[in-house]
Design a protein around this motif. Structure first.
Motif, short mmCIF file in Angstrom:
data_model
loop_
_atom_site.label_atom_id
_atom_site.label_comp_id
_atom_site.label_asym_id
_atom_site.label_seq_id
_atom_site.Cartn_x
_atom_site.Cartn_y
_atom_site.Cartn_z
N PRO A 1 3.97 -4.84 -19.10
CA PRO A 1 4.87 -4.63 -17.93
C PRO A 1 4.25 -5.20 -16.84
CG PRO A 1 3.27 -2.50 -18.47
CD PRO A 1 3.42 -3.77 -19.61
N VAL A 2 4.77 -5.82 -15.93
CA VAL A 2 4.08 -6.51 -14.75
C VAL A 2 4.44 -6.07 -13.25
CG1 VAL A 2 3.63 -8.84 -15.95
CG2 VAL A 2 5.84 -8.53 -14.80
N ALA A 3 5.34 -5.20 -13.27
CA ALA A 3 5.94 -4.75 -11.94
C ALA A 3 6.96 -3.70 -12.06
CB ALA A 3 6.83 -5.86 -11.28
N TRP A 4 7.05 -2.88 -11.17
CA TRP A 4 7.72 -1.49 -10.93
C TRP A 4 9.00 -2.04 -10.10
CZ3 TRP A 4 6.17 1.74 -14.42
CH2 TRP A 4 4.77 1.86 -14.74
N ILE A 5 10.27 -1.57 -10.84
CA ILE A 5 11.62 -1.41 -9.84
C ILE A 5 11.93 0.11 -9.77
CG2 ILE A 5 12.28 -3.70 -10.84
CD1 ILE A 5 14.14 -2.19 -12.82
N ASP A 6 13.08 0.20 -9.08
CA ASP A 6 13.71 1.39 -9.20
C ASP A 6 12.83 2.81 -8.46
OD1 ASP A 6 15.27 3.73 -9.21
OD2 ASP A 6 15.71 3.56 -11.38
N PHE A 7 12.81 2.47 -7.02
CA PHE A 7 11.81 3.60 -6.41
C PHE A 7 12.45 4.63 -5.59
CE2 PHE A 7 7.85 1.32 -6.39
CZ PHE A 7 7.82 0.31 -6.81
N ASP A 8 13.58 5.03 -6.40
CA ASP A 8 14.70 6.14 -5.83
C ASP A 8 13.99 7.44 -5.74
OD1 ASP A 8 16.78 4.54 -5.49
OD2 ASP A 8 18.01 4.87 -7.28
N PHE B 1 12.76 5.94 2.69
CA PHE B 1 11.21 6.03 2.06
C PHE B 1 11.17 4.59 1.16
CE2 PHE B 1 8.03 6.94 -0.61
CZ PHE B 1 6.80 7.34 0.27
N ALA B 2 12.02 4.30 0.34
CA ALA B 2 11.74 3.40 -0.78
C ALA B 2 11.77 2.11 -0.14
CB ALA B 2 13.05 3.25 -1.71
N ARG B 3 12.72 1.80 0.96
CA ARG B 3 12.47 0.43 1.77
C ARG B 3 11.35 0.42 2.42
NH1 ARG B 3 18.17 1.98 4.61
NH2 ARG B 3 19.57 1.36 2.84
N ALA B 4 10.74 1.36 3.26
CA ALA B 4 9.30 1.42 3.73
C ALA B 4 8.28 1.06 2.83
CB ALA B 4 9.11 2.63 4.63
N LEU B 5 8.37 1.65 1.73
CA LEU B 5 7.24 1.54 0.43
C LEU B 5 7.29 -0.01 0.17
CD1 LEU B 5 5.20 2.73 -1.36
CD2 LEU B 5 7.04 3.54 -2.84
N LEU B 6 8.46 -0.36 -0.12
CA LEU B 6 8.86 -1.83 -0.66
C LEU B 6 8.31 -2.76 0.24
CD1 LEU B 6 12.08 -2.04 -2.47
CD2 LEU B 6 9.67 -1.55 -3.57
N ARG B 7 8.51 -2.55 1.49
CA ARG B 7 8.02 -3.57 2.64
C ARG B 7 6.50 -3.59 2.82
NH1 ARG B 7 12.38 -1.79 6.47
NH2 ARG B 7 13.75 -3.70 6.64
N PRO C 1 1.21 -7.70 -3.45
CA PRO C 1 2.09 -8.82 -3.85
C PRO C 1 2.77 -8.68 -5.25
CG PRO C 1 0.48 -9.56 -2.58
CD PRO C 1 0.00 -8.16 -2.81
N GLY C 2 3.72 -8.79 -5.75
CA GLY C 2 4.30 -9.05 -7.14
C GLY C 2 4.49 -7.58 -7.85
N LEU C 3 4.08 -6.41 -7.16
CA LEU C 3 4.11 -5.25 -7.87
C LEU C 3 5.53 -4.58 -7.84
CD1 LEU C 3 2.30 -3.04 -9.14
CD2 LEU C 3 1.97 -2.01 -7.05
N ALA C 4 6.29 -5.02 -6.75
CA ALA C 4 7.56 -4.28 -6.87
C ALA C 4 8.60 -5.60 -5.92
CB ALA C 4 7.36 -3.06 -5.99
N PRO C 5 9.59 -5.29 -6.11
CA PRO C 5 10.76 -6.27 -5.64
C PRO C 5 10.55 -6.30 -4.21
CG PRO C 5 12.03 -4.53 -6.75
CD PRO C 5 10.62 -4.13 -6.84
N ALA C 6 10.64 -7.51 -3.51
CA ALA C 6 10.69 -7.41 -2.03
C ALA C 6 12.03 -6.65 -1.48
CB ALA C 6 10.53 -9.04 -1.56
N LEU D 1 2.77 6.28 4.17
CA LEU D 1 3.38 6.52 2.98
C LEU D 1 2.88 7.54 2.11
CD1 LEU D 1 3.88 2.76 2.41
CD2 LEU D 1 5.75 4.32 2.88
N ALA D 2 1.79 7.98 2.35
CA ALA D 2 1.25 9.14 1.56
C ALA D 2 1.22 10.23 2.35
CB ALA D 2 -0.23 8.80 0.98
N GLY D 3 1.66 10.30 3.41
CA GLY D 3 1.82 11.46 4.38
C GLY D 3 0.57 12.31 4.15
N GLU D 4 0.77 13.51 4.16
CA GLU D 4 -0.16 14.60 3.70
C GLU D 4 -1.03 14.55 2.61
OE1 GLU D 4 -1.30 16.78 6.73
OE2 GLU D 4 -0.12 15.00 7.56
#
Ligand code: ADP
Ligand code: MG
Length: 255
Positions: free
Chosen positions: A135-142, A43-49, A56-61, A111-114
């Motif tokens: 704060p300029v970006a979020w990391i750690d989407f576990d 899920f985290a990978r799909a979200l980052l993609r 753009p820039g909100l989270a790591p690629a 990604l939001a599903g239902e």
């Protein structure tokens, strides 16, 4: 170069990244972060993609996986503060807006599903990259998953503006900042009343998380002693919110 020599050379280029609490073995290699995948990796990978295109820039690629099976993420320059403290209004406002960007970028997508949006679900300052104090970006989407925006905002308000600890801002300042975060996130007036209950709900979730961690310490990257301290602190936070529920509700209601 021998195999061992090559490994040593690669090892030398790996810079351990401290500051996280859940994932062992996060390192920096050049412009990338290598991170052993967790349960939620798909899920985290799909979200980052998705975010790479939609915000753009909100989270790591997400850059794929390396030979060791670790996730490769884009390195985001800036500072991360591992422990909680009081933040100025500008940082809290920026954090609220940053969360709103994540929600707006995922609302109505697969990604939001239902649910309403994809939530970060761990949007504390320790998972934000700061530049010039903001704060300029979020990391750690576990922890990321479909959910209600208000539950994510509740966690943000708790982490950035509310504390039971004696060395932190007084209650009135906490209430004022909680309202500020809600306003700059853009919570509809009708939803403000639900925020206090949502904050308590997120604290309850935290209590369950540290209870589970103590049952199986392999889930986290901290000592048993630290996990016990986190559980104790979560209970103190819960008591603080219950004691001052009315004050927080009044401040949020006044907007
Ligand atoms: N993409 C990134 N860019 C810059 N620093 C990062 C990035 N990802 C992780 N870090 C650094 O590594 C630390 C641990 O990573 P994190 O993903 O938060 O792991 P944990 O699950 O242990 O909290 C962070 O506190 C931060 O300092
Ligand atoms: Mg983290």
């Amino acid at each position: 170069m021998t195999g061992a020599g090559r490994a040593e050379a690669e090892g030398a280029a790996e810079q351990p990244l401290a500051g996280g609490r859940a994932t062992r073995g996060v390192v920096r290699v050049g412009d990338t972060v290598r991170r052993p995948p967790r349960d939620n990796a798909a899920f985290a990978r799909a979200l980052l993609r998705h975010l790479e295109r939609a915000a753009p820039g909100l989270a790591p690629a997400f850059l794929g996986q390396d030979a060791q099976g670790r996730d490769m993420l884009g390195w985001i320059a800036g500072d991360v503060e591992p422990s909680l403290r009081d933040y100025g209004d500008a940082a809290v406002i920026a954090a609220a807006r940053l969360l709103r960007r994540l929600h707006d970028a995922t609302r109505g997508t697969a990604l939001a599903g239902e649910s309403e949006v994809a939530c970060h679900f761990d949007c504390g300052p320790y998972n934000a990259i700061f530049r010039d104090g903001l704060p300029v970006a979020w990391i750690d989407f576990d922890m990321a998953a479909p959910g209600r925006a208000i539950d994510d905002l509740a966690y943000l308000v708790w982490m950035w503006s509310i504390s039971s600890q004696a060395n932190r801002a007084p209650l009135a300042a906490q209430c004022r900042q909680a309202a500020l975060a809600a306003r700059h996130y853009g919570v509809a007036p009708a939803e403000r009343a639900g925020l206090v209950a949502a904050i308590i709900g997120r604290i309850d979730g935290n209590i369950r998380y540290w209870e589970a961690a103590l049952r199986d310490l392999r889930r986290v990257a901290v000592s048993e002693e630290k996990a016990r301290a986190m559980l104790r602190w979560s209970h103190e936070e819960r008591a603080h919110m219950l004691r001052h529920k009315a004050a927080f509700a009044a401040a949020l209601d006044a907007g």
